[in-house]
Design a protein around this motif. Structure first.
Motif, short mmCIF file in Angstrom:
data_model
loop_
_atom_site.label_atom_id
_atom_site.label_comp_id
_atom_site.label_asym_id
_atom_site.label_seq_id
_atom_site.Cartn_x
_atom_site.Cartn_y
_atom_site.Cartn_z
N VAL A 160 43.94 46.79 39.85
CA VAL A 160 44.65 46.03 39.39
C VAL A 160 44.36 44.79 39.23
O VAL A 160 43.53 44.21 37.68
N ALA A 161 44.20 43.94 40.09
CA ALA A 161 43.35 42.30 40.38
C ALA A 161 42.04 42.64 39.57
O ALA A 161 41.64 41.54 39.06
N LEU A 162 41.27 43.44 40.21
CA LEU A 162 39.67 43.62 40.31
C LEU A 162 39.81 43.36 38.04
O LEU A 162 39.08 42.63 37.98
N VAL A 163 40.96 44.43 37.58
CA VAL A 163 40.81 44.92 36.25
C VAL A 163 41.21 42.81 35.87
O VAL A 163 40.65 42.63 34.75
N LYS A 164 41.93 42.35 36.22
CA LYS A 164 42.38 40.85 35.75
C LYS A 164 41.48 39.77 35.98
O LYS A 164 41.76 38.80 35.12
N LEU A 165 40.62 40.04 37.02
CA LEU A 165 40.00 39.60 37.02
C LEU A 165 38.64 39.20 36.76
O LEU A 165 37.75 38.66 36.41
N SER A 166 37.87 40.09 35.94
CA SER A 166 36.61 41.11 35.81
C SER A 166 36.20 40.04 34.37
O SER A 166 35.75 39.63 34.53
N ASP A 167 37.51 39.35 34.01
CA ASP A 167 36.71 38.58 33.23
C ASP A 167 36.25 37.02 33.18
O ASP A 167 35.62 36.27 32.27
N LEU A 168 37.25 36.35 34.29
CA LEU A 168 36.89 35.16 34.60
C LEU A 168 35.54 35.15 35.54
O LEU A 168 35.45 34.09 35.34
N ALA A 169 35.42 36.48 36.37
CA ALA A 169 34.14 35.67 37.61
C ALA A 169 33.69 37.26 37.83
O ALA A 169 34.14 38.23 37.41
N GLU A 170 32.56 37.06 38.56
CA GLU A 170 31.97 38.04 38.57
C GLU A 170 32.52 38.86 40.06
O GLU A 170 32.99 38.56 41.12
N VAL A 171 33.51 40.40 40.06
CA VAL A 171 33.83 40.81 41.03
C VAL A 171 32.59 41.46 41.98
O VAL A 171 31.82 42.42 41.69
N PHE A 172 32.76 41.64 43.42
CA PHE A 172 32.21 42.15 44.28
C PHE A 172 32.94 43.44 45.27
O PHE A 172 33.82 42.87 45.40
N PHE A 173 32.51 44.57 45.45
CA PHE A 173 33.13 44.96 46.41
C PHE A 173 32.58 44.48 47.96
O PHE A 173 31.74 45.02 48.11
N GLY A 174 33.57 44.55 48.44
CA GLY A 174 33.19 44.87 49.76
C GLY A 174 33.39 46.09 50.57
O GLY A 174 34.01 47.34 50.08
N PRO A 175 32.65 45.57 51.81
CA PRO A 175 33.11 47.14 52.80
C PRO A 175 33.43 47.57 52.92
O PRO A 175 34.04 48.96 52.90
N ALA A 176 35.76 47.37 52.23
CA ALA A 176 36.40 48.11 52.60
C ALA A 176 37.41 48.63 51.60
O ALA A 176 38.25 49.12 51.94
N ALA A 177 36.45 48.51 50.39
CA ALA A 177 36.89 48.56 49.20
C ALA A 177 36.88 50.79 49.49
O ALA A 177 37.95 50.80 48.25
N TRP A 178 35.83 51.10 49.54
CA TRP A 178 36.17 52.20 48.97
C TRP A 178 36.87 52.99 50.26
O TRP A 178 37.12 54.36 50.17
N LEU A 179 37.03 52.19 50.98
CA LEU A 179 38.82 52.99 51.80
C LEU A 179 39.69 52.51 51.03
O LEU A 179 40.69 53.45 51.22
#
Lengths: 205, 217
Positions: A160-179
């Motif tokens: 959800v946070a990812l969706v909210k932020l995608s308009d405002l900034a570039e979002v990168f997945f960290g190493p723990a995201a797939w976890l």
């Protein structure tokens, strides 16, 4: 109506609506439902104990990793910032620091404690050994913690946070995201594997 | 399921069922011999506990909507958003989808939980208006959905931890996040206090399924 004590062991009471049944023999992969309220009463799986322990260990490792490694990072205008679960909990400060404790409890401590208790209870059972000392109390506590174990909810919160932020900034997945993705799948899978009736009857002694 | 000729409730048979491990014991047994849980045929305090947690939960839900949930500081200025305010803002910027999701998750579902819990408790005390099966379904939904409301608090935490871009943009959690979390916890406790067996004890006394064998799938 009177029942002999050993007869009571062969009856099963629906925990949701109180109807009494004679506990049926349920084959692996079959499920016995309450005829009135459709609560699942018995749902045995072959080798469920071993699989549950394996899944619990996996989730423990995932939670530990996600706690310290960053799972998301954002960048805008040359500035980059990343966050781990610990960073997330400590986002609440001052008056709100109670929430820091609550977040840590709900997504790290309670899920971990619950899984450790489950492994402690199941490990002797799968090796056909007598139950561990205080296994009943351990499983009771583990069951009481289920609603308060919210690691998978946090994982979805990331999406959800990812969706909210995608308009405002570039979002990168960290190493723990797939976890987190793995976490949601495993939590759902182990929930389907778990037959509480089978575990309780094997702790009977 | 293998059903006896006439299905009866544990209470009708002078038994008390364990809600943790499903083993019946003779009425009056204090602790379940199989799992050690405390036994109660029906939780006599159930409705009082439901209402008590319900009231504190509602009491927290009001400030959760009045205070800001998020404070966003950017180069342009500082903006405080309440739950509804944030959704309205998103909708105004044409982001209808996300706005609807926020409104459903943070307003419709919490309010729905309060209404359903109150309805269930009133139904037990004053005679239900809808069938047992329906009330049971509503109870299951409220029980299941309750913990997922915490997702709002987690999202606030994630946003605040992540958006720390020095002068460019920072997000800090607002006071509402604490009240919202408390409201979720209290409604969860309210739902857990509800003894679902009360749903099935209708005013005419516990009534077994009429043709249980036909209902076995």
């Amino acid at each position: 109506m009177h029942h002999a004590p050993d007869d009571l062991d062969n009856l099963i009471v629906c925990p949701t609506c109180d109807l009494v049944y004679r506990a049926p023999a349920v084959a692996a992969r079959e499920r016995a439902y309450c005829a009135r309220c459709h609560t699942v009463l018995i749902a045995p799986r072959r080798k469920a104990g071993k699989q549950l322990i394996a899944l619990a260990l996996t989730v423990l490792i995932l939670i530990a990793a996600a706690t310290v490694f960053p799972f998301l990072a954002i960048g805008a205008g040359g500035v980059r910032h990343e966050a781990s679960v610990l960073d997330t909990a400590f986002a609440f400060s001052g008056l709100l620091s109670v929430l820091a404790v609550a977040v840590l409890l709900f997504i790290v401590i309670i899920p971990a404690l619950r899984l450790i208790l489950l492994i402690y209870v199941l490990a002797p059972i799968i090796r056909d050994r007598p139950p561990a000392p205080r296994a009943k109390a351990a499983f009771r506590l583990s069951e009481a913690l289920v609603p308060w174990s919210m690691a998978e909810i946090f994982a979805l919160g990331c999406a959800v946070a990812l969706v909210k932020l995608s308009d405002l900034a570039e979002v990168f997945f960290g190493p723990a995201a797939w976890l987190f993705a793995a976490l949601v799948v495993i939590v759902v899978a182990s929930d389907r594997l778990m037959c509480r009736y089978s575990i309780w009857t094997s702790l009977k002694e | 399921m293998d059903l006896p000729e006439r299905v009866k409730t544990a209470r009708e048979q002078g038994l008390v069922g364990c809600t943790r491990c499903t083993r019946p014991s003779p009425a009056g047994t204090p602790h379940c011999p199989r799992c050690g849980s405390r036994l109660q045929s029906r939780d006599a305090m159930s409705l009082q506990k439901v209402w008590a947690w319900w009231l504190v939960g509602l009491g927290c839900y009001i400030p959760a909507n009045v205070y800001p949930m998020l404070e966003t500081r950017t180069l342009v200025g500082t903006q405080s958003d309440t739950i509804v305010g944030g959704a309205v803002d998103l909708a105004r910027h044409g982001n209808w989808g996300v706005a609807m999701i926020i409104l459903v998750a943070s307003v419709l579902i919490p309010v729905g939980k309060f209404v359903v819990l109150a309805g269930l408790a009133i139904g037990v005390r004053h005679g239900p208006q809808i069938s047992e099966a329906w009330r049971h379904r509503l109870y299951e939904v409220v029980e299941y959905i309750g913990r997922w409301s915490m997702i709002d608090v987690f999202v606030v935490a994630i946003l605040s931890a992540l958006v720390q871009l020095q002068a460019l943009a920072t997000i800090t959690p607002g006071r509402a996040s604490l009240f919202f979390a408390l409201s979720v916890i209290f409604t969860m406790l309210s739902a857990q206090s509800f003894d679902s067996r009360l749903i099935w004890d209708s005013a005419k006394g516990a009534r077994p399924a009429r043709n249980p064998k036909e209902r076995i799938a």
